[in-house]
Write a protein that holds these residues in place. Structure first.
Motif, mmCIF file in Angstrom:
data_model
loop_
_atom_site.group_PDB
_atom_site.id
_atom_site.type_symbol
_atom_site.label_atom_id
_atom_site.label_comp_id
_atom_site.label_asym_id
_atom_site.label_seq_id
_atom_site.Cartn_x
_atom_site.Cartn_y
_atom_site.Cartn_z
ATOM 1 N N GLU A 242 25.191 58.003 51.777
ATOM 2 C CA GLU A 242 26.894 57.107 51.445
ATOM 3 C C GLU A 242 26.193 55.706 52.461
ATOM 4 O O GLU A 242 26.919 55.573 53.490
ATOM 5 C CB GLU A 242 28.218 57.327 51.562
ATOM 6 N N ASN A 278 32.015 64.745 44.783
ATOM 7 C CA ASN A 278 32.712 64.299 43.068
ATOM 8 C C ASN A 278 32.146 64.129 41.985
ATOM 9 O O ASN A 278 30.745 64.833 42.715
ATOM 10 C CB ASN A 278 33.350 63.427 43.486
ATOM 11 N N GLN A 279 32.521 64.346 41.170
ATOM 12 C CA GLN A 279 31.956 64.361 40.108
ATOM 13 C C GLN A 279 31.467 62.854 39.026
ATOM 14 O O GLN A 279 32.685 62.022 39.315
ATOM 15 C CB GLN A 279 32.244 65.123 38.413
ATOM 16 N N ARG A 280 30.286 62.678 39.390
ATOM 17 C CA ARG A 280 29.794 61.192 39.309
ATOM 18 C C ARG A 280 28.725 60.550 37.609
ATOM 19 O O ARG A 280 27.353 61.261 37.946
ATOM 20 C CB ARG A 280 29.226 60.457 40.194
ATOM 21 N N THR A 281 28.995 59.810 37.782
ATOM 22 C CA THR A 281 27.904 59.613 36.340
ATOM 23 C C THR A 281 26.467 58.864 37.156
ATOM 24 O O THR A 281 26.486 58.292 38.439
ATOM 25 C CB THR A 281 28.416 58.062 35.365
ATOM 26 N N SER A 322 33.337 51.159 38.798
ATOM 27 C CA SER A 322 33.657 51.465 39.536
ATOM 28 C C SER A 322 32.629 52.548 40.320
ATOM 29 O O SER A 322 31.768 53.325 39.994
ATOM 30 C CB SER A 322 35.011 52.111 39.998
ATOM 31 N N ASP A 324 33.399 54.370 42.957
ATOM 32 C CA ASP A 324 33.434 55.166 43.054
ATOM 33 C C ASP A 324 32.763 56.526 41.822
ATOM 34 O O ASP A 324 33.234 57.620 42.199
ATOM 35 C CB ASP A 324 34.812 55.427 43.154
ATOM 36 N N ASP A 325 32.376 55.678 40.761
ATOM 37 C CA ASP A 325 32.514 56.735 39.183
ATOM 38 C C ASP A 325 30.710 57.017 39.890
ATOM 39 O O ASP A 325 30.842 57.918 38.312
ATOM 40 C CB ASP A 325 33.107 56.217 38.638
ATOM 41 N N VAL A 326 30.190 55.666 40.287
ATOM 42 C CA VAL A 326 29.070 56.280 39.759
ATOM 43 C C VAL A 326 27.849 56.887 41.068
ATOM 44 O O VAL A 326 27.816 57.171 42.790
ATOM 45 C CB VAL A 326 27.754 55.489 39.493
ATOM 46 N N VAL A 327 26.570 57.380 40.806
ATOM 47 C CA VAL A 327 25.817 57.897 41.750
ATOM 48 C C VAL A 327 24.179 57.244 41.019
ATOM 49 O O VAL A 327 23.990 57.827 40.043
ATOM 50 C CB VAL A 327 25.547 59.615 41.982
#
Length: 543
Positions: A242, A278-281, A322, A324-327
């Motif tokens: 992170e 979390n669930q990330r794209t 965002s 917050d939505d990706v990895v």
């Protein structure tokens, strides 16, 4: 392991300190007006006294044009010497003395020279010399522009930084920065870029922690509006990382920076993306930039489709996501020996293996939409000369007739050299008019003389090539049965990806004067144009 726990002392601390000290001394020299060997035309001379205009350029290439137009009527100095690299050159106090007396300073492009060099030739203050970024101004002179592209064959995501043009301020005035403020993960993170000779410059690192008291200065990247900044990312251990980020913006050189965004980037290094919280794209390929979003967006991830990964930067079709939505996925096959050398020595002990996302552009990574090596097209040399002529007339109206006469003569010499180059390369058969190179800027030359770029090889000194890219370069050579490849001259005698493949395929290796151009062997643009034409004809046509 938390990033603020010291796992060793980064070798770049001394280097960062030295560079910052030089920058401070340079600013002091400019502020105090340290004496120099020449006198500015606006320095208080009597109305009847005519002094010689003083011009300071960043590169010998621009200085050569000024000399051809200004002749003995101007005093011109290039800060970067012949054969020097404007992406690595650090201004000196001697340079500061020249700049304090300058009436005009010329640079190529806000993202062609390094930031320290651009700051030096564009100082703030009411008595600062006029500064012209010539590439930006050439639109008015019918110059032919080519946009930079990245290598579309890297088999991992190209992860970099970017920022759009904000407000109405020009990229020459506005300032934007992205800082890495903390890293949580199982190992360390290092971001760096390599120059043409392979030396790494660390941009941010968790090796020595993050210092909030200095504003995270050692871990901050300047990302001017409209820029894309690609780096190599190093991770020492597999797992979930992170990375905490902060973006700042100021409208001009003197405004106090405002924080415009904070976010956390999550990366899955050598492990499945679903291990991330979390669930990330998952983002596993193509081109992705951590970007300073538009007003109110803060930091976002600007992502291009993998099929569009080879786009140039006039394509603004990136989708903003965002953080917050990706990895970001860093696959296991990116594990590689940590052969990373800085000016201070090896960044990691010999034998260390690391996970690496390589930078996706050749040489130093910061760039904008225009490839500034446009002098390789003779039409653009005439445009540059016309711009210089106009600037000299603006500075010294009494010399207008002489400057325009010199422009006419120099333009005639350029056209004559152009005709010679065309004649030399007309001897190349249609089946042999293919260039395999290791620098995109040759596209200017290819377009001017009806040649085709069959392939571009990423130099090994700057980027570790994938097997896919190696196969692509090999196919470029064998598929077109090219008679020679055109590699970058390496003063250290190292072997690049292109020269390695050429040796394996028994293909001739030739060298061109490109990029920043002009060396001690080819000290003028006309010399370089003639040499390039002779080299291409000799390597592709002559027996």
């Amino acid at each position: 392991m938390h990033a603020n726990q010291h796992g060793g002392v980064r070798n770049q601390v001394a280097t960062h300190t030295t560079v910052r000290l030089c920058a401070v001394l340079l600013c002091v020299a400019l502020g105090l007006g340290i004496s120099a060997p020449t006198t500015r035309t606006n320095s208080g001379t009597t109305p009847d006294a005519k002094t010689t205009p003083v011009i300071v350029t960043t590169t010998p290439l621009l200085a050569d044009i000024v000399r051809n137009i200004g002749g003995d009527n101007v005093d011109v100095t290039s800060l970067v010497p012949l054969g020097g690299d404007p992406e690595k050159y650090e201004p000196t106090l001697r340079d500061a003395r020249y700049i304090t007396t300058a009436d005009l300073t010329l640079s190529h492009y806000p993202l062609f020279e390094n930031a320290a060099l651009l700051r030096a030739v564009n100082p703030s203050g009411t008595d600062a010399p006029r500064h012209v970024s010539v590439t930006q101004e050439l639109v008015r002179y019918s110059a032919r522009f080519i946009t930079r592209i990245e290598d579309p064959t890297l088999d991992a995501v190209w992860l970099g930084f970017s920022s759009p043009t904000r407000d109405t301020a020009s990229p020459d005035e506005a300032r934007q920065w992205i800082s890495v403020t903390n890293v949580n993960g199982p190992g360390h993170l290092v971001g760096y870029v390599r120059g043409a000779l392979g030396t790494a410059t660390v941009l941010f690192s968790s090796l020595d922690g993050f210092d909030e008291a200095t504003g995270f200065e050692a871990d901050t990247l300047a990302v001017p509006p409209g820029a894309h900044h690609h780096v190599s990312w190093i991770f020492t251990e597999p797992g979930i990382y992170e990375v905490e980020l902060r973006a700042q913006h100021s409208k001009n050189k003197t405004a106090r920076p405002d924080t415009v965004g904070q976010a956390t980037l999550v990366l899955a290094v050598g492990v499945p993306a679903h291990d991330a919280p979390n669930q990330r794209t998952p983002i596993s390929g193509g081109h992705a930039d951590i970007s300073v979003g538009e007003t109110g967006q803060g930091l976002v991830l600007a992502v291009a489709d993998e099929e569009d990964a080879g786009h140039d930067h006039t394509d603004h079709s990136h989708a903003s996501m965002s953080l917050d939505d990706v990895v970001i996925t860093v696959p296991p096959h990116t594990l590689t020996p940590a052969d990373i050398q800085t000016d201070s020595g090896d960044l990691f002990p010999p034998g260390t293996s690391v996970y690496q996302l390589p930078q996706a552009v050749l040489g130093r990574s910061i760039h904008g939409e225009i490839d500034p090596a446009l002098w390789l097209d003779p039409t653009n040399v005439v445009a540059l000369a016309s711009l210089v002529c106009d600037e000299l007339v603006r500075l010294d109206p009494s010399g207008s007739a002489e400057y325009h006469s010199a422009l006419e003569l120099y333009s005639h010499k350029i056209h004559r050299t152009d005709r010679y180059a065309s004649a030399r390369m007309s001897s190349i058969a249609d089946s042999d008019r293919y260039l395999v190179t290791e620098f995109d800027s040759v596209r200017y030359l290819a377009g001017a003389y009806n040649l085709t770029i069959a392939g571009t090889a990423v130099p090994r000194r700057g980027i570790d090539p994938s097997l896919t890219h190696r196969r692509s370069v090999l196919q470029s050579i064998t598929g077109h049965t090219v008679r020679a490849v055109f590699a970058e001259e390496d003063p250290l005698g190292g072997e690049s990806l292109l020269t390695d493949i050429a040796r394996q395929t028994d293909t001739r290796v030739c060298h061109l004067v490109t990029g920043a151009g002009l060396t001690r062997d080819h000290p003028t643009i006309l010399d370089a144009m003639t040499y390039n034409a002779d080299t291409i004809a000799r390597c592709l046509a002559d027996q």
